[in-house]
Design an enzyme around this catalytic site. Structure first.
Site, PDB file in Angstrom:
ATOM      1  N   HIS A   1      50.492  -6.408 -24.808  1.00 36.36           N
ATOM      2  CA  HIS A   1      49.073  -5.503 -25.318  1.00 36.36           C
ATOM      3  C   HIS A   1      47.301  -5.824 -24.897  1.00 36.36           C
ATOM      4  O   HIS A   1      46.792  -6.191 -25.585  1.00 36.36           O
ATOM      5  CB  HIS A   1      49.584  -5.262 -26.774  1.00 36.36           C
ATOM      6  CG  HIS A   1      51.068  -4.435 -26.944  1.00 36.36           C
ATOM      7  ND1 HIS A   1      51.495  -3.065 -27.206  1.00 36.36           N
ATOM      8  CD2 HIS A   1      51.742  -5.507 -27.071  1.00 36.36           C
ATOM      9  CE1 HIS A   1      52.369  -2.825 -27.564  1.00 36.36           C
ATOM     10  NE2 HIS A   1      53.000  -4.486 -27.640  1.00 36.36           N
TER      11      HIS A   1
ATOM     12  N   SER B   1      23.495 -10.354  -8.715  1.00 36.88           N
ATOM     13  CA  SER B   1      22.708  -9.015  -9.694  1.00 36.88           C
ATOM     14  C   SER B   1      21.018  -9.169  -8.915  1.00 36.88           C
ATOM     15  O   SER B   1      20.858 -10.309  -9.168  1.00 36.88           O
ATOM     16  CB  SER B   1      22.520  -8.771 -10.961  1.00 36.88           C
ATOM     17  OG  SER B   1      21.503  -7.986 -11.062  1.00 36.88           O
TER      18      SER B   1
ATOM     19  N   LYS C   1      24.061 -13.752 -12.952  1.00 38.22           N
ATOM     20  CA  LYS C   1      25.187 -12.757 -12.928  1.00 38.22           C
ATOM     21  C   LYS C   1      26.262 -13.528 -11.494  1.00 38.22           C
ATOM     22  O   LYS C   1      25.329 -13.744 -10.569  1.00 38.22           O
ATOM     23  CB  LYS C   1      25.080 -11.262 -12.731  1.00 38.22           C
ATOM     24  CG  LYS C   1      24.693 -10.323 -14.155  1.00 38.22           C
ATOM     25  CD  LYS C   1      25.904 -10.692 -14.335  1.00 38.22           C
ATOM     26  CE  LYS C   1      25.832  -9.133 -15.496  1.00 38.22           C
ATOM     27  NZ  LYS C   1      27.202  -8.400 -15.633  1.00 38.22           N
TER      28      LYS C   1
ATOM     29  N   GLU D   1      36.829  -5.666  -8.143  1.00 38.34           N
ATOM     30  CA  GLU D   1      36.800  -4.072  -8.596  1.00 38.34           C
ATOM     31  C   GLU D   1      36.713  -3.039  -7.227  1.00 38.34           C
ATOM     32  O   GLU D   1      36.949  -1.980  -7.644  1.00 38.34           O
ATOM     33  CB  GLU D   1      35.024  -4.182  -8.625  1.00 38.34           C
ATOM     34  CG  GLU D   1      35.090  -4.485 -10.631  1.00 38.34           C
ATOM     35  CD  GLU D   1      33.392  -5.391 -11.171  1.00 38.34           C
ATOM     36  OE1 GLU D   1      33.808  -5.631 -12.181  1.00 38.34           O
ATOM     37  OE2 GLU D   1      33.115  -5.288  -9.925  1.00 38.34           O
TER      38      GLU D   1
END
Ligand code: ARG
Length: 461
Positions: free
Chosen positions: A157, A278, A284, A291
């Site tokens: 979980h 970024s 970043k 992704e």
């Protein structure tokens, strides 16, 4: 427009219709397969006395010439002139060698021809995807060997559950990608029968030797039923399903890497070469590769759904709907073949923050089960032990501490069964080392598993 079927028509095809119908824009990818199939076909025709040896030789020379010229960029595949790759090859053959070229299509239909091209192409792709999976498995195994004692929390979980090692966690992915390879092996075996000679749907009256054609192209034999031969795309559905499963595995792995790479976890550092920045936020460093792999999973699933849907209402045998198998399959295959090496490169260069992983394994009560097992070892029934440790956890949460940081006096307040040896029993090292059931994270067990996997990768050369 160089069409193969102008004879019974009195009007030119409408230009838009021609383009709607044409497949050359994407089936030009089959040039090599189409020519390989044609060479096998004429070789068989000559053996059967349907063509002379001289005709066979001229045709093969012409076909090889077309292939060489396209590969060299001398001959262009003109998408406005030819309907599909099959017409392109035949028209160019006739241009080159004249009369014998007109005999190439004897005893053959584009239906068995395209079924063959798709199978030859898919067969190669199955092998290529398999080779990429093997490289990924090698990278995973390498990380496993180096991290037998790199502790981390195991989760259920997405909550910390019990302590494991990085080797053990990666071992789970090893199993997944190993099964993916098994699936490819099965698919290859089942699909490796040659449809050539099935004709349009009902075979032919020429005395073809289908066994011989199959043998020439390395198939296990010819397909059994000519109707099925031209209308079967099961093997492609199976392959797309296998590709979808590979992507599902890559996507789960990517998701974990994204979580591990987050500011909160900081378990891993993705290499600069595999991250992006970024345009606005200078701090970043984003896990874009992971992704994108996760994101591209959708289009591979889409290809599988698309082909299943295309096939579901088709009466036997060939229907033009089946031309729709190609673009989706190509996209799915290209996607997986792009994702696998990039993903492998990303995990090969990724650094683990072992200190962070161990620290995370140490808090969050991952040793609570072991503490209960300790009491069981002292004669407390498991259900009572579970209750005692539950109260202990509550006490620790209240005091903002962990089980192993308590004093023996505090422990004894909860249960006087606790003795000095509890501290060793609930230490991270002991918790992991004692898990020695087959398939468990204990380093001694993992060493055995790694040996088995090494052996497997060697045998599967
Ligand atoms: N382009 C077609 C396909 O991809 C080739 C087969 C054409 N056969 C036919 N009967 N029109 O399926």
């Amino acid at each position: 427009m160089a069409q193969l079927w102008g004879g019974r028509f009195t009007k030119e095809t409408d230009w838009q219709v021609y383009h709607f119908n044409a497949s050359i824009g994407f089936d030009k990818r089959f040039l090599h397969q189409d020519i390989e199939g044609s060479i096998a076909h004429v070789t068989m025709l000559a053996k059967q006395g349907i063509l002379t040896d001289a005709e066979k030789a001229r045709i093969i020379e012409g076909l090889n010439g077309i292939l060489a010229d396209v590969d060299a960029g001398i001959l262009l595949i003109d998408e406005d002139k030819y309907e599909d790759v099959h017409s392109f090859v035949e028209a160019n053959l006739i241009d080159r060698i004249g009369e014998p070229g007109k005999k190439l299509h004897t005893g053959r239909s584009r239906n068995d021809q395209v079924a063959l091209d798709m199978k030859l192409y898919t067969r190669t792709q199955v092998k290529e995807v398999d080779a990429l999976l093997k490289k990924l498995l090698e990278a995973i195994l390498h990380t496993m060997e180096e991290n037998l004692e790199t502790y981390m929390p195991g989760f259920t979980h997405l909550q910390k559950a019990q302590p494991i090692t990085l080797a053990h966690h990666y071992g789970a992915y090893f199993e997944m990608f190993k099964r993916d390879r098994d699936r490819l092996t099965d698919i290859y075996k089942r699909m490796n029968y040659c449809p050539l000679g099935a004709g349009a749907l009902a075979g032919t009256t020429y005395p073809l030797d289908r066994d011989y054609s199959a043998q020439l192209m390395g198939f296990a034999g010819p397909t059994m039923n000519s109707i099925d031969s031209v209308s079967d795309r099961d093997y492609l559905i199976e392959f797309l399903s296998a590709l979808a499963t590979i992507m599902m595995h890559l996507s789960r792995f990517s998701e974990e890497i994204i979580i591990w790479n987050s500011n909160e976890y900081r378990f891993v550092e993705i290499d600069d070469a595999y991250s992006t920045g970024s345009s606005i936020m200078p701090q970043k460093k984003n896990p874009d590769i992971a992704e994108l792999v996760r994101g591209k999973t959708g289009r591979v699933y889409g290809a599988l759904m698309s082909l299943l849907t295309t096939m579901k209402g088709l009466p036997l045998a060939y229907n033009k709907d089946m031309q729709e198998d190609k673009e989706v399959a190509f996209d799915a295959i290209d996607t997986v073949k792009n994702c696998l090496p990039l993903f492998t490169g990303m995990i090969e260069t990724m650094k683990f923050r072992k200190d962070r992983m161990a620290e995370s394994a140490m808090n969050g009560f991952t040793n609570a089960t072991d503490a209960a097992d300790y009491l069981v070892g002292k004669g407390v029934p498991f259900r009572d032990a579970h209750g005692i440790i539950g109260r202990l956890v509550l006490y620790c949460i209240d005091k903002n501490t962990s089980i192993d940081a308590l004093s023996l006096t505090e422990l004894k307040e909860i249960s006087d069964v606790f003795e000095e040896d509890v501290f060793d029993a609930v230490s991270l090292k002991t918790c992991v080392e004692k898990r020695l059931t087959f398939g468990a994270p204990g380093p001694e067990m993992m060493k055995k598993v790694i040996e088995i996997q090494k052996q497997y990768l060697q045998e599967e050369a």
